[in-house]
Design a protein around this motif. Structure first.
Motif, PDB file in Angstrom:
ATOM      1  N   ALA A  25     -87.297-113.531 -48.686  1.00 52.78           N
ATOM      2  CA  ALA A  25     -87.167-112.725 -47.470  1.00 52.78           C
ATOM      3  C   ALA A  25     -86.367-111.499 -47.900  1.00 52.78           C
ATOM      4  CB  ALA A  25     -86.468-113.498 -46.373  1.00 52.78           C
ATOM      5  N   VAL A  26     -87.083-110.497 -48.417  1.00 60.35           N
ATOM      6  CA  VAL A  26     -86.450-109.324 -49.007  1.00 60.35           C
ATOM      7  C   VAL A  26     -86.193-108.314 -47.888  1.00 60.35           C
ATOM      8  CG1 VAL A  26     -86.614-107.537 -50.778  1.00 60.35           C
ATOM      9  CG2 VAL A  26     -87.734-109.768 -51.132  1.00 60.35           C
ATOM     10  N   VAL A  27     -84.912-108.024 -47.667  1.00 61.61           N
ATOM     11  CA  VAL A  27     -84.509-107.178 -46.545  1.00 61.61           C
ATOM     12  C   VAL A  27     -83.889-105.883 -47.076  1.00 61.61           C
ATOM     13  CG1 VAL A  27     -83.120-107.063 -44.433  1.00 61.61           C
ATOM     14  CG2 VAL A  27     -84.026-109.276 -45.213  1.00 61.61           C
ATOM     15  N   ARG A  28     -84.435-104.767 -46.622  1.00 57.95           N
ATOM     16  CA  ARG A  28     -83.862-103.467 -46.969  1.00 57.95           C
ATOM     17  C   ARG A  28     -82.679-103.163 -46.060  1.00 57.95           C
ATOM     18  NH1 ARG A  28     -88.811 -99.182 -47.342  1.00 57.95           N
ATOM     19  NH2 ARG A  28     -88.298 -99.092 -45.137  1.00 57.95           N
ATOM     20  N   GLU A  29     -81.923-102.127 -46.426  1.00 56.97           N
ATOM     21  CA  GLU A  29     -80.769-101.713 -45.616  1.00 56.97           C
ATOM     22  C   GLU A  29     -81.166-101.299 -44.208  1.00 56.97           C
ATOM     23  OE1 GLU A  29     -78.354 -98.810 -47.585  1.00 56.97           O
ATOM     24  OE2 GLU A  29     -77.958-100.143 -49.283  1.00 56.97           O
ATOM     25  N   ASP A  30     -82.392-100.803 -44.022  1.00 55.51           N
ATOM     26  CA  ASP A  30     -82.840-100.381 -42.697  1.00 55.51           C
ATOM     27  C   ASP A  30     -83.386-101.536 -41.853  1.00 55.51           C
ATOM     28  OD1 ASP A  30     -85.324-100.863 -43.853  1.00 55.51           O
ATOM     29  OD2 ASP A  30     -86.052 -98.807 -43.650  1.00 55.51           O
ATOM     30  N   GLY A  31     -83.298-102.766 -42.370  1.00 56.26           N
ATOM     31  CA  GLY A  31     -83.737-103.938 -41.614  1.00 56.26           C
ATOM     32  C   GLY A  31     -85.205-104.297 -41.767  1.00 56.26           C
ATOM     33  N   ARG A  32     -85.966-103.498 -42.498  1.00 53.32           N
ATOM     34  CA  ARG A  32     -87.373-103.843 -42.745  1.00 53.32           C
ATOM     35  C   ARG A  32     -87.454-104.928 -43.822  1.00 53.32           C
ATOM     36  NH1 ARG A  32     -91.692-100.320 -41.193  1.00 53.32           N
ATOM     37  NH2 ARG A  32     -90.914 -98.738 -39.766  1.00 53.32           N
ATOM     38  N   VAL A  33     -88.496-105.755 -43.720  1.00 49.71           N
ATOM     39  CA  VAL A  33     -88.669-106.860 -44.662  1.00 49.71           C
ATOM     40  C   VAL A  33     -89.965-106.693 -45.449  1.00 49.71           C
ATOM     41  CG1 VAL A  33     -87.269-108.528 -43.399  1.00 49.71           C
ATOM     42  CG2 VAL A  33     -89.690-108.315 -42.873  1.00 49.71           C
TER      43      VAL A  33
END
Length: 155
Positions: A25-33
């Motif tokens: 579950a790879v989550v970016r700093e902007d909350g997108r996965v």
């Protein structure tokens, strides 16, 4: 298909054999996965796959995410355990953050995308979307069961 292994103490075939898979579950700093569209069936899912016999779960997540997306990840924590009772697959899902690499497709993926939580719900089946929602929630790890299509409520 559920496979059975012969139990040395018994002649009967009674011990189920499970497959273990891992997903990121790879989550970016902007909350997108991070999600992939699978090459074999066209469905959207978190990147992941079968854990190799001598492989640590975290290493398997790093390997699978890289193979399917071209991205390197830092593995943080286990966010859920999900069992497909129909196929005998136990999936371990880990929250991760991207740490490099170049996005690309692979033999296993025809698209790689960063989805909002709303897009996850729209594009993914219930049994995959819940894995990413659980990871975003941060209140796990969760233990859930499904039949490959629908979640089975806890008893």
């Amino acid at each position: 298909m559920l496979l059975y292994m012969s139990n040395s103490a018994h002649d009967e075939r009674s011990t189920p054999v499970h497959s273990v898979s891992v997903a990121g579950a790879v989550v970016r700093e902007d909350g997108r996965v991070l999600a992939i569209r699978r090459a074999d069936n066209g469905t959207w899912e978190p990147p992941g796959g079968v854990l190799e016999m001598a492989e640590a779960p975290e290493d398997g997540v790093r390997r699978e995410v890289f193979e399917e997306t071209g991205l390197h990840v830092e593995v943080a924590e286990l966010t859920g355990v999900y069992k497909n009772v129909t196929r005998g697959v136990v999936a371990l899902v880990f929250r991760c953050k991207p740490s490099g690499g170049e996005e690309r497709t692979s033999d296993e993926s025809t698209a790689v995308a960063w989805l909002t939580p709303e897009e996850v719900t729209e594009r993914m089946s219930e049994v995959y979307a819940i894995r990413l929602r659980d990871a975003l929630n941060g209140d796990g790890p969760h233990v859930r069961t499904h039949d490959g299509h629908r979640m089975i409520p806890a008893r």
